[in-house]
Design a protein around this motif. Structure first.
Motif, PDB file in Angstrom:
ATOM      1  N   PRO A 433       0.826  -1.206   0.000  1.00 31.28           N
ATOM      2  CA  PRO A 433       0.000   0.000   0.000  1.00 31.28           C
ATOM      3  C   PRO A 433       0.862   1.258   0.000  1.00 31.28           C
ATOM      4  O   PRO A 433       1.908   1.313   0.652  1.00 31.28           O
ATOM      5  N   LEU A 434       0.413   2.281  -0.744  1.00 31.67           N
ATOM      6  CA  LEU A 434       1.155   3.541  -0.870  1.00 31.67           C
ATOM      7  C   LEU A 434       0.192   4.695  -0.638  1.00 31.67           C
ATOM      8  O   LEU A 434      -0.727   4.906  -1.439  1.00 31.67           O
ATOM      9  N   LEU A 435       0.369   5.430   0.440  1.00 31.18           N
ATOM     10  CA  LEU A 435      -0.429   6.638   0.653  1.00 31.18           C
ATOM     11  C   LEU A 435       0.055   7.726  -0.300  1.00 31.18           C
ATOM     12  O   LEU A 435       1.263   7.926  -0.477  1.00 31.18           O
ATOM     13  N   VAL A 436      -0.897   8.432  -0.910  1.00 38.34           N
ATOM     14  CA  VAL A 436      -0.582   9.470  -1.889  1.00 38.34           C
ATOM     15  C   VAL A 436      -0.965  10.811  -1.287  1.00 38.34           C
ATOM     16  O   VAL A 436      -2.150  11.084  -1.047  1.00 38.34           O
ATOM     17  N   THR A 437       0.032  11.652  -1.027  1.00 40.98           N
ATOM     18  CA  THR A 437      -0.176  12.984  -0.466  1.00 40.98           C
ATOM     19  C   THR A 437       0.570  13.996  -1.314  1.00 40.98           C
ATOM     20  O   THR A 437       1.206  13.656  -2.323  1.00 40.98           O
ATOM     21  N   SER A 438       0.532  15.242  -0.896  1.00 40.20           N
ATOM     22  CA  SER A 438       1.243  16.297  -1.634  1.00 40.20           C
ATOM     23  C   SER A 438       2.750  16.186  -1.479  1.00 40.20           C
ATOM     24  O   SER A 438       3.499  16.840  -2.207  1.00 40.20           O
ATOM     25  N   GLU A 439       3.205  15.354  -0.539  1.00 36.80           N
ATOM     26  CA  GLU A 439       4.633  15.142  -0.330  1.00 36.80           C
ATOM     27  C   GLU A 439       5.110  14.032  -1.268  1.00 36.80           C
ATOM     28  O   GLU A 439       4.575  12.921  -1.251  1.00 36.80           O
ATOM     29  N   ALA A 440       6.098  14.331  -2.096  1.00 40.17           N
ATOM     30  CA  ALA A 440       6.625  13.322  -3.016  1.00 40.17           C
ATOM     31  C   ALA A 440       7.320  12.219  -2.227  1.00 40.17           C
ATOM     32  O   ALA A 440       8.153  12.499  -1.366  1.00 40.17           O
ATOM     33  N   MET A 441       6.986  10.965  -2.508  1.00 42.13           N
ATOM     34  CA  MET A 441       7.550   9.827  -1.811  1.00 42.13           C
ATOM     35  C   MET A 441       8.179   8.865  -2.810  1.00 42.13           C
ATOM     36  O   MET A 441       7.651   8.626  -3.891  1.00 42.13           O
ATOM     37  N   LYS A 442       9.332   8.300  -2.415  1.00 41.65           N
ATOM     38  CA  LYS A 442      10.038   7.317  -3.237  1.00 41.65           C
ATOM     39  C   LYS A 442      10.029   5.978  -2.501  1.00 41.65           C
ATOM     40  O   LYS A 442      10.475   5.885  -1.356  1.00 41.65           O
ATOM     41  N   HIS A 443       9.538   4.926  -3.166  1.00 45.83           N
ATOM     42  CA  HIS A 443       9.414   3.594  -2.561  1.00 45.83           C
ATOM     43  C   HIS A 443      10.284   2.604  -3.338  1.00 45.83           C
ATOM     44  O   HIS A 443      10.108   2.428  -4.545  1.00 45.83           O
ATOM     45  N   GLY A 444      11.233   1.955  -2.636  1.00 42.16           N
ATOM     46  CA  GLY A 444      12.082   0.946  -3.254  1.00 42.16           C
ATOM     47  C   GLY A 444      11.425  -0.416  -3.182  1.00 42.16           C
ATOM     48  O   GLY A 444      11.237  -0.960  -2.086  1.00 42.16           O
ATOM     49  N   LEU A 445      11.070  -0.994  -4.348  1.00 43.02           N
ATOM     50  CA  LEU A 445      10.329  -2.253  -4.385  1.00 43.02           C
ATOM     51  C   LEU A 445      10.961  -3.207  -5.394  1.00 43.02           C
ATOM     52  O   LEU A 445      11.809  -2.807  -6.199  1.00 43.02           O
ATOM     53  N   GLY A 446      10.528  -4.456  -5.384  1.00 46.38           N
ATOM     54  CA  GLY A 446      11.037  -5.423  -6.357  1.00 46.38           C
ATOM     55  C   GLY A 446      10.525  -6.816  -6.083  1.00 46.38           C
ATOM     56  O   GLY A 446       9.917  -7.090  -5.037  1.00 46.38           O
ATOM     57  N   VAL A 447      10.764  -7.733  -7.007  1.00 45.37           N
ATOM     58  CA  VAL A 447      10.409  -9.141  -6.853  1.00 45.37           C
ATOM     59  C   VAL A 447      11.520  -9.998  -7.434  1.00 45.37           C
ATOM     60  O   VAL A 447      12.331  -9.531  -8.253  1.00 45.37           O
ATOM     61  N   GLU A 448      11.536 -11.254  -7.010  1.00 41.04           N
ATOM     62  CA  GLU A 448      12.508 -12.229  -7.490  1.00 41.04           C
ATOM     63  C   GLU A 448      11.791 -13.564  -7.646  1.00 41.04           C
ATOM     64  O   GLU A 448      11.150 -14.039  -6.710  1.00 41.04           O
ATOM     65  N   VAL A 449      11.868 -14.137  -8.843  1.00 37.61           N
ATOM     66  CA  VAL A 449      11.252 -15.433  -9.116  1.00 37.61           C
ATOM     67  C   VAL A 449      12.367 -16.445  -9.336  1.00 37.61           C
ATOM     68  O   VAL A 449      13.310 -16.190 -10.102  1.00 37.61           O
ATOM     69  N   LEU A 450      12.282 -17.613  -8.678  1.00 40.13           N
ATOM     70  CA  LEU A 450      13.325 -18.627  -8.727  1.00 40.13           C
ATOM     71  C   LEU A 450      12.766 -19.921  -9.301  1.00 40.13           C
ATOM     72  O   LEU A 450      11.703 -20.389  -8.878  1.00 40.13           O
ATOM     73  N   ALA A 451      13.489 -20.481 -10.268  1.00 44.55           N
ATOM     74  CA  ALA A 451      13.171 -21.816 -10.781  1.00 44.55           C
ATOM     75  C   ALA A 451      14.056 -22.799 -10.026  1.00 44.55           C
ATOM     76  O   ALA A 451      15.184 -23.097 -10.436  1.00 44.55           O
ATOM     77  N   THR A 452      13.572 -23.280  -8.878  1.00 43.31           N
ATOM     78  CA  THR A 452      14.393 -24.157  -8.043  1.00 43.31           C
ATOM     79  C   THR A 452      14.654 -25.505  -8.701  1.00 43.31           C
ATOM     80  O   THR A 452      15.605 -26.191  -8.359  1.00 43.31           O
ATOM     81  N   SER A 453      13.786 -25.899  -9.635  1.00 45.05           N
ATOM     82  CA  SER A 453      14.006 -27.109 -10.430  1.00 45.05           C
ATOM     83  C   SER A 453      13.216 -26.940 -11.723  1.00 45.05           C
ATOM     84  O   SER A 453      12.665 -25.873 -11.991  1.00 45.05           O
ATOM     85  N   ALA A 454      13.150 -28.005 -12.514  1.00 41.03           N
ATOM     86  CA  ALA A 454      12.421 -27.911 -13.776  1.00 41.03           C
ATOM     87  C   ALA A 454      10.925 -27.732 -13.558  1.00 41.03           C
ATOM     88  O   ALA A 454      10.215 -27.227 -14.429  1.00 41.03           O
ATOM     89  N   THR A 455      10.418 -28.136 -12.400  1.00 41.18           N
ATOM     90  CA  THR A 455       8.969 -28.082 -12.156  1.00 41.18           C
ATOM     91  C   THR A 455       8.594 -27.299 -10.909  1.00 41.18           C
ATOM     92  O   THR A 455       7.409 -27.083 -10.670  1.00 41.18           O
ATOM     93  N   GLN A 456       9.543 -26.886 -10.099  1.00 35.81           N
ATOM     94  CA  GLN A 456       9.235 -26.191  -8.854  1.00 35.81           C
ATOM     95  C   GLN A 456       9.668 -24.730  -8.948  1.00 35.81           C
ATOM     96  O   GLN A 456      10.777 -24.430  -9.388  1.00 35.81           O
ATOM     97  N   MET A 457       8.773 -23.821  -8.509  1.00 37.89           N
ATOM     98  CA  MET A 457       9.025 -22.390  -8.569  1.00 37.89           C
ATOM     99  C   MET A 457       8.894 -21.794  -7.173  1.00 37.89           C
ATOM    100  O   MET A 457       8.151 -22.293  -6.321  1.00 37.89           O
ATOM    101  N   ASP A 458       9.601 -20.694  -6.964  1.00 36.95           N
ATOM    102  CA  ASP A 458       9.527 -19.963  -5.697  1.00 36.95           C
ATOM    103  C   ASP A 458       9.621 -18.479  -6.008  1.00 36.95           C
ATOM    104  O   ASP A 458       9.963 -18.089  -7.136  1.00 36.95           O
ATOM    105  N   ALA A 459       9.339 -17.644  -5.020  1.00 33.89           N
ATOM    106  CA  ALA A 459       9.367 -16.204  -5.252  1.00 33.89           C
ATOM    107  C   ALA A 459       9.660 -15.477  -3.949  1.00 33.89           C
ATOM    108  O   ALA A 459       9.311 -15.944  -2.858  1.00 33.89           O
ATOM    109  N   ASN A 460      10.316 -14.311  -4.067  1.00 34.95           N
ATOM    110  CA  ASN A 460      10.571 -13.404  -2.960  1.00 34.95           C
ATOM    111  C   ASN A 460      10.135 -12.001  -3.382  1.00 34.95           C
ATOM    112  O   ASN A 460      10.073 -11.693  -4.573  1.00 34.95           O
ATOM    113  N   TYR A 461       9.863 -11.145  -2.416  1.00 34.47           N
ATOM    114  CA  TYR A 461       9.544  -9.750  -2.725  1.00 34.47           C
ATOM    115  C   TYR A 461      10.466  -8.822  -1.938  1.00 34.47           C
ATOM    116  O   TYR A 461      10.969  -9.171  -0.872  1.00 34.47           O
ATOM    117  N   PHE A 462      10.681  -7.639  -2.482  1.00 40.06           N
ATOM    118  CA  PHE A 462      11.613  -6.661  -1.920  1.00 40.06           C
ATOM    119  C   PHE A 462      10.852  -5.384  -1.611  1.00 40.06           C
ATOM    120  O   PHE A 462      10.125  -4.854  -2.464  1.00 40.06           O
TER     121      PHE A 462
END
Length: 520
Positions: A433-462
């Motif tokens: 969630p991001l509150l939007v006000t008259s003050e400019a805000m910078k949010h550092g975000l990201g995601v990471e998707v991992l192919a742990t094997s040929a059939t198994q997947m995992d994910a992380n968020y930043f």
């Protein structure tokens, strides 16, 4: 003696041997050690004196004369042999000559093995303990709480029948109803050297370690060519997918501008017209549309679901453009406070419906199993700037990063390769969630998707400098679309006519010069 003949007198002057001028000076004294304890090196004069006795042995008169004096410097022993470390012995290459007896398993006691039995009646009792030795210890007690420990040769006697059993004989003591508890124990000299028959479940964390090794081996097998390693490798090399930086002030028709101030982007100008209305989310129970008509504004908020392509046109609201309902499920709401009708969407199967017009796409990147090999991961990080301008109310956006899968048409049979739709997971990998006000805000975000094997997947968020494991939204295969967007827009309810400009800008994270998805 007159007239007698005598030998001539001979004068003999004896020669005395040279004296030994050397002497030993004992420095191993308490005084010397005390002096060296404070200083590593000390210097004192060494004086040699000779005493001359001018009297007799009975009445001596000794006077001393100094014949030698020299400064003597003494240093503490810096390598005292008593502090020398014992030499480490390499038993694979032992010192020669070898003079030791190698140990055997019979010389090593590794633990205690025991056996307990309860006997009743008058005896004698033959007890099979199966400990494999006659070197045992046996004790007997009355088999109840606070029972007495019985004395050997008084209350009972013991005979070792074999290495696997003993005979206990009652010597006339009364046996209680619960009987006697007989405990037999011995040292276990060979138990640690016998073949173990433990199951995997009996060894703590062994199954997890084997699973981890199995997954890593599966990754290696997926990466290696099936026909073996040749001179030209078929393994996909790490590469980068550039993602375009983008920015917008909603409904400004490109006239809303951004400017950087101290590494934070701010809305620098907006059109010189009345700001658009900020649409609020509606929290209601959905009703089914009875016809192709739009919902009618009443004293309460209304949301209707339209389940087919009805070609309904949702009207414009000032600067907010109208829209035509797509084929499939769609929602239209009527806000009672301002009498506004607008298209809505629902993102989490709850009863809150958000204005569709405020949804904005940040990126949409497709992946397939050729570019995203097993054992690799795809990572993207970005800075998201949000701000409102000339607004009279605080708003809220959600940054969502979710995964979609391509669906195909299968009927009528038989269909060739095609694309029918993209179905996104019900829940995202990242939901911030991001509150939007008259003050400019910078949010550092990201995601990471991992192919742990040929059939198994995992994910992380930043988020804000910290990586965490994602609990929802993970892809089911290596063929998917990664989508980033702004959605779930809402505004506070206490402002009767909420208006204002809201905008966003997507920029590289940290010191990077470009937003990019790195697959490695």
């Amino acid at each position: 003696m007159s007239g007698a003949t005598h030998d001539l007198l001979t004068v003999s002057v004896p020669v005395s041997p040279q004296g030994d001028p050397t002497f030993e000076l004992d420095l191993n004294t308490q005084g010397m050690l005390a002096a060296l304890r404070g200083d590593f090196e000390i210097t004192h004069p060494l004086t040699c004196e000779i005493g001359i006795n001018y009297g007799t042995a009975v009445t001596p008169n000794v006077q001393y004369v100094t014949v030698f004096q020299q400064d003597l410097t003494t240093q503490a022993d810096g390598a005292w042999t008593g502090l020398e470390a014992a030499q480490r012995i390499n038993w694979l290459n032992p010192p020669q000559p070898v003079n030791y007896i190698p140990f055997t398993t019979s010389q090593v006691i590794t633990g205690i093995q025991s056996f307990t039995a309860v006997v009743t009646g008058t005896g004698p009792w033959t007890i099979a303990h199966n400990l494999g030795t006659e070197a045992i210890h046996l004790s007997v007690r009355e088999n109840y709480s606070t029972g007495y420990l019985l004395a050997n040769t008084v209350s009972y006697s013991v005979q070792t029948s074999t290495s696997q059993s003993v005979i206990v004989t009652n010597k006339g003591s009364a046996t209680t109803t619960p009987g006697w508890a007989v405990m037999i124990s011995s040292a276990g000299p060979t138990s640690a050297f016998l073949a173990h028959t433990h199951t995997i479940a009996q060894v703590v964390s062994l199954q997890d370690q084997l699973n981890s090794l199995g997954n890593r081996l599966a990754n290696v097998e997926d990466i290696l060519p099936a026909t073996g390693i040749s001179s030209s490798s078929s393994v996909t090399q790490p590469f980068e997918i550039p993602v375009s930086a983008r920015q917008a002030v909603m409904f400004s028709n490109g006239l809303g501008l951004w400017a950087a101030t101290d590494s934070i982007l701010q809305i620098s100008s907006v059109p010189s017209v009345q700001a658009p209305q900020l649409l609020e989310a509606l929290s209601v129970t959905v009703g089914t549309a009875a016809s192709v008509a739009l919902p009618t504004v009443t004293t309460v908020d209304i949301v209707r679901a339209y389940t087919s392509g009805l070609n309904i046109l949702v009207p414009r609201i000032g600067l907010i453009p109208g829209s035509r309902l797509p084929t499939g499920v769609a929602y239209i709401g009527a806000e009672s406070t301002r009498g506004l009708v607008y298209q809505l969407d629902n993102y989490s199967s709850g009863r809150t419906y958000y204005p569709k017009a405020y949804e904005a796409s940040l990126f949409e990147i497709p992946f397939n199993d050729k570019m995203f090999r097993a054992g690799t991961k795809a990572k993207v990080q970005f800075n998201l700037h949000v701000q409102s301008k000339a607004a009279n109310a605080t708003a809220q956006w959600y940054c969502l990063v979710d995964v979609g899968t391509v669906t195909t048409t299968t009927a009528p049979a038989t269909q060739t390769d095609n694309i029918s739709d993209i179905v996104y997971n019900s829940y995202p990998i990242l939901s911030q969630p991001l509150l939007v006000t008259s003050e400019a805000m910078k949010h550092g975000l990201g995601v990471e998707v991992l192919a742990t094997s040929a059939t198994q997947m995992d994910a992380n968020y930043f988020s804000y400098g910290i990586w965490a494991s994602a609990t929802t939204g993970k892809p089911s295969s290596r063929n998917f679309i990664l989508r980033g967007r702004l959605a779930n827009f809402d505004v506070i309810d206490t402002q009767g006519d909420a208006r204002g400009w809201v905008g966003y800008a997507v920029r590289p994270y940290g010191d990077a010069d470009q937003i990019k998805i790195v697959i490695e």
